[in-house]
Design a protein around this motif. Structure first.
Motif, PDB file in Angstrom:
ATOM      1  N   SER A 167      18.633  13.731   2.838  1.00  0.00           N
ATOM      2  CA  SER A 167      18.297  14.941   2.069  1.00  0.00           C
ATOM      3  C   SER A 167      19.100  15.011   0.776  1.00  0.00           C
ATOM      4  CB  SER A 167      18.625  16.193   2.879  1.00  0.00           C
ATOM      5  OG  SER A 167      18.232  16.039   4.210  1.00  0.00           O
ATOM      6  N   THR A 168      20.309  14.499   0.792  1.00  0.00           N
ATOM      7  CA  THR A 168      21.223  14.705  -0.343  1.00  0.00           C
ATOM      8  C   THR A 168      20.694  14.176  -1.672  1.00  0.00           C
ATOM      9  OG1 THR A 168      22.992  14.493   1.280  1.00  0.00           O
ATOM     10  CG2 THR A 168      23.636  14.471  -1.045  1.00  0.00           C
ATOM     11  N   ASP A 176      19.081   0.608   3.270  1.00  0.00           N
ATOM     12  CA  ASP A 176      19.107   0.395   4.720  1.00  0.00           C
ATOM     13  C   ASP A 176      17.730   0.688   5.306  1.00  0.00           C
ATOM     14  OD1 ASP A 176      19.210   3.111   4.241  1.00  0.00           O
ATOM     15  OD2 ASP A 176      21.109   3.451   5.251  1.00  0.00           O
ATOM     16  N   ARG A 227      16.206  15.160  13.026  1.00  0.00           N
ATOM     17  CA  ARG A 227      15.384  16.153  12.314  1.00  0.00           C
ATOM     18  C   ARG A 227      14.206  15.513  11.589  1.00  0.00           C
ATOM     19  NH1 ARG A 227      19.670  15.057   8.868  1.00  0.00           N
ATOM     20  NH2 ARG A 227      19.304  15.260   6.619  1.00  0.00           N
ATOM     21  N   LYS A 284      30.012  17.947   4.997  1.00  0.00           N
ATOM     22  CA  LYS A 284      30.496  16.665   4.476  1.00  0.00           C
ATOM     23  C   LYS A 284      31.950  16.744   4.002  1.00  0.00           C
ATOM     24  CE  LYS A 284      26.428  14.816   5.120  1.00  0.00           C
ATOM     25  NZ  LYS A 284      25.483  14.390   4.130  1.00  0.00           N
TER      26      LYS A 284
HETATM   27  N1  LIG Z   1      21.268   5.975   6.251  1.00  0.00           N
HETATM   28  C1  LIG Z   1      21.312   7.289   5.727  1.00  0.00           C
HETATM   29  C2  LIG Z   1      22.450   7.387   4.721  1.00  0.00           C
HETATM   30  O1  LIG Z   1      22.178   6.546   3.606  1.00  0.00           O
HETATM   31  C3  LIG Z   1      22.629   8.824   4.291  1.00  0.00           C
HETATM   32  O2  LIG Z   1      23.667   8.903   3.337  1.00  0.00           O
HETATM   33  C4  LIG Z   1      22.960   9.687   5.482  1.00  0.00           C
HETATM   34  C5  LIG Z   1      23.226  11.130   5.134  1.00  0.00           C
HETATM   35  O3  LIG Z   1      22.021  11.833   5.008  1.00  0.00           O
HETATM   36  P1  LIG Z   1      21.910  13.266   4.383  1.00  0.00           P
HETATM   37  O4  LIG Z   1      22.022  13.095   2.919  1.00  0.00           O
HETATM   38  O5  LIG Z   1      20.543  13.746   4.782  1.00  0.00           O
HETATM   39  O6  LIG Z   1      23.006  14.083   4.949  1.00  0.00           O
HETATM   40  O7  LIG Z   1      21.851   9.613   6.378  1.00  0.00           O
HETATM   41  C6  LIG Z   1      21.451   8.334   6.840  1.00  0.00           C
HETATM   42  O8  LIG Z   1      22.328   7.923   7.821  1.00  0.00           O
END
Ligand SMILES: N[C@@H]1[C@@H](O)[C@H](O)[C@@H](COP(=O)(O)O)O[C@@H]1O
Length: 261
Positions: A38-39, A67, A167, A203
């Motif tokens: 999401s970020t 990834d 989610r 975070k």
């Molecule tokens: N592989 C992805 C990452 O690349 C990402 O940084 C992380 C955080 O996701 P979000 O930004 O939704 O918190 O989720 C997953 O694990």
């Protein structure tokens, strides 16, 4: 490492999109490493707005994946290839011919990982790699205690990451694959510029460990401390556990405008 504290996620997205636009003006065929989650969405929205307004030409840019889940068909809506096509390539008007990604459906996963590392090198290397961060400090899918020298390879997800990512799978953890392919930390460190965006209170601990903790495999993102050009952009909530936040604010406020991030 540069730490920039922004008022909210949208400001971080704008700042990073502008850095990407500046890179593309210098190097139109730049290889942009993109992340899911999401970020980064505010980054993609801000960059799309720049492309649509004509502020930047992205027609020659190339996109590289960070990834991927193992075993999801490539056309599964939650395979990272599908997510990136939907959230990044289509809005930006970039075709799949300009896309590099590992094959999560390969029979020989190890060979697919090695092939992806070779493809990145043959493409000239990633110019700017976007990163998010997991609540446990993972980057890409490099879970805690990943080797800081690791190359692209298969990893097993922690239970927490599967819970966090459920989610995207109707809240059903059983649908979240256990195995993934991720660029290794050593692979990620080869990109010319690393830009990590973290937002929200969830975070804050991971950000503090990344920026102010020791370089340690237990917090994979702390490897950014080893990179000559790493930028960590955080909103107020994600910055809330940084001891040096006043210093980071002062430094950024007094930075010459021409320098960018
Ligand atoms: N592989 C992805 C990452 O690349 C990402 O940084 C992380 C955080 O996701 P979000 O930004 O939704 O918190 O989720 C997953 O694990």
């Amino acid at each position: 490492m540069e730490v920039v504290i922004v008022p909210q996620a949208a400001a971080g997205g704008e700042l990073i999109a502008e850095a990407m636009a500046q890179l593309l003006r210098r190097k139109p065929d730049a290889l942009l490493g993109v992340a899911t989650g999401s970020t980064p969405l505010p980054i993609y929205q801000a960059l799309t707005a720049k492309v649509r307004s004509g502020a930047v030409d992205i027609s020659e840019a190339r996109i590289a994946q960070l990834d991927e889940y193992v075993g999801l068909p490539a056309d599964h809506p939650e395979s990272y290839r599908s997510v990136l096509r939907r959230e990044v390539l289509e809005p930006l008007g970039i075709g799949m011919d300009a896309f590099l990604g590992p094959d999560g459906t390969a029979e020989d996963i190890q060979a697919a990982c090695e092939a992806y590392d070779r493809a990145l090198a043959e493409a000239g290397g990633v110019d700017l790699q976007l990163l998010g961060i997991g609540t446990d400090g993972h980057i890409g899918f490099n879970e805690p205690c990943s080797s800081l020298a690791s190359r692209t390879r298969i990893k097993t997800l922690t239970e927490q990451t599967r819970i966090d990512n459920a989610r995207f799978f109707d809240g059903d953890i059983e649908q979240v694959p256990h195995h993934v392919i991720t660029q290794g930390i050593g692979t990620i460190l080869e990109a010319r510029h690393l830009v990590l965006l973290a937002t929200g209170e969830g975070k804050a601990d991971a950000v503090a460990a990344t920026v102010e903790g020791p370089v340690a495999a237990v917090c994979p993102a702390s490897a950014l401390q080893l990179h000559p050009h790493a930028t960590v952009i955080v909103d107020e909530a994600a910055a809330s556990k940084l001891k040096l936040s006043d210093y980071f604010r002062h430094t950024y406020a007094n930075k010459p405008a021409w320098q960018g991030i």
